[in-house]
Design an enzyme around this catalytic site. Structure first.
Site, short mmCIF file in Angstrom:
data_model
loop_
_atom_site.label_atom_id
_atom_site.label_comp_id
_atom_site.label_asym_id
_atom_site.label_seq_id
_atom_site.Cartn_x
_atom_site.Cartn_y
_atom_site.Cartn_z
N TRP A 31 0.85 -1.19 0.00
CA TRP A 31 0.00 0.00 0.00
C TRP A 31 0.89 1.24 0.00
O TRP A 31 1.89 1.28 0.69
CB TRP A 31 -0.90 -0.02 1.24
CG TRP A 31 -2.01 0.96 1.17
CD1 TRP A 31 -2.07 2.16 1.81
CD2 TRP A 31 -3.21 0.84 0.40
NE1 TRP A 31 -3.24 2.79 1.50
CE2 TRP A 31 -3.97 2.01 0.62
CE3 TRP A 31 -3.71 -0.14 -0.46
CZ2 TRP A 31 -5.20 2.22 0.03
CZ3 TRP A 31 -4.93 0.08 -1.04
CH2 TRP A 31 -5.67 1.24 -0.80
N SER A 65 -0.30 -1.97 5.67
CA SER A 65 0.51 -1.71 6.85
C SER A 65 0.14 -2.60 8.03
O SER A 65 1.01 -3.02 8.80
CB SER A 65 0.42 -0.24 7.24
OG SER A 65 1.06 0.55 6.26
N PHE A 66 -1.14 -2.90 8.21
CA PHE A 66 -1.54 -3.74 9.34
C PHE A 66 -0.91 -5.12 9.24
O PHE A 66 -0.55 -5.73 10.25
CB PHE A 66 -3.06 -3.82 9.44
CG PHE A 66 -3.53 -4.28 10.78
CD1 PHE A 66 -3.53 -3.42 11.87
CD2 PHE A 66 -3.95 -5.58 10.97
CE1 PHE A 66 -3.94 -3.85 13.12
CE2 PHE A 66 -4.38 -6.02 12.22
CZ PHE A 66 -4.38 -5.15 13.29
N GLU A 67 -0.74 -5.61 8.03
CA GLU A 67 -0.16 -6.93 7.81
C GLU A 67 1.35 -6.98 8.09
O GLU A 67 1.94 -8.06 8.13
CB GLU A 67 -0.45 -7.41 6.39
CG GLU A 67 -1.92 -7.70 6.13
CD GLU A 67 -2.78 -6.46 5.89
OE1 GLU A 67 -4.00 -6.58 6.03
OE2 GLU A 67 -2.23 -5.38 5.57
N HIS A 97 -9.80 5.50 10.33
CA HIS A 97 -9.02 4.33 9.92
C HIS A 97 -7.52 4.55 10.15
O HIS A 97 -6.81 3.66 10.63
CB HIS A 97 -9.30 4.02 8.44
CG HIS A 97 -8.58 2.84 7.90
ND1 HIS A 97 -8.94 1.54 8.21
CD2 HIS A 97 -7.52 2.74 7.07
CE1 HIS A 97 -8.13 0.71 7.60
NE2 HIS A 97 -7.25 1.40 6.90
N TYR A 122 10.93 -0.34 13.58
CA TYR A 122 9.68 0.31 13.20
C TYR A 122 9.93 1.36 12.12
O TYR A 122 10.51 2.41 12.39
CB TYR A 122 9.08 0.96 14.44
CG TYR A 122 7.74 1.60 14.27
CD1 TYR A 122 6.58 0.86 14.43
CD2 TYR A 122 7.62 2.95 13.99
CE1 TYR A 122 5.33 1.45 14.31
CE2 TYR A 122 6.38 3.55 13.86
CZ TYR A 122 5.25 2.80 14.02
OH TYR A 122 4.01 3.39 13.90
N ARG A 136 9.84 12.34 3.42
CA ARG A 136 10.49 11.43 4.36
C ARG A 136 10.90 10.11 3.72
O ARG A 136 11.38 9.21 4.41
CB ARG A 136 9.55 11.19 5.54
CG ARG A 136 9.41 12.43 6.41
CD ARG A 136 8.14 12.43 7.24
NE ARG A 136 8.08 13.60 8.11
CZ ARG A 136 7.72 14.82 7.71
NH1 ARG A 136 7.38 15.05 6.45
NH2 ARG A 136 7.71 15.83 8.55
#
Length: 158
Positions: A31, A65-67, A97, A122, A136
């Site tokens: 994503w 990102s959640f995965e 969200h 992270y 960034r």
């Protein structure tokens, strides 16, 4: 933290241990791939600049990102990695969200660091808009991927 006074790619190379005998796992979100591919490029480049052999950098992609949490957990089960880096980008939208994903990934990675035997670095960009993400991931604030690679090397030597 990136600010106008801090470029994520600025660091003292002499402060980074030699990584020639290290092996790294990198989990990258598909994503916002324009951003995450740039983060990956920065991380790989920095690992190699500090001696990591290309064959010792293992990249896996996950849908979002959640995965990243599951992907990182699976990589920590591989005894060959000295550290795992997660790279993702969440850009604020019109719904909550953004908050749920950012909080969930942060908690998940923190939990992995508490229970696993190798560090999980992270590298989730959490920005308000695409311009901030670009700044960034190779723009005026450097590349968070560079910073994550340096952190991974240092934590692997911890």
């Amino acid at each position: 933290m990136s600010t106008a006074l801090h470029n994520l790619s600025d660091y003292n190379p002499a402060s980074v241990p030699d990584a020639s005998n290290m092996c790294f796992g990198i989990v990258v979100s598909e994503w916002n791939c324009e951003i995450t591919n740039a983060l990956l490029e920065g991380a790989v480049k920095t690992l190699q600049e500090h001696g990591t052999l290309p064959e010792n950098i293992h990249v896996k992609r996950v849908p979002g990102s959640f995965e990243l949490i599951y992907g990182a957990q699976q990589m920590t089960k591989n005894d060959g990695f000295d550290a795992v880096i997660i790279l993702g980008s969440v850009i604020r939208g019109e719904t909550p969200h953004f908050d749920y994903i950012c909080q969930g990934v942060t908690y998940g990675i923190a939990h992995l660091n508490a229970v696993q035997n190798i560090p999980v670095i992270y590298g989730l960009l959490t920005t308000d808009n695409i311009e901030q993400a670009r700044e960034r991931s190779g723009g005026k604030y450097g590349n968070k991927g560079d910073e994550c690679a340096v952190d991974a090397i240092k934590m692997a030597k911890f």
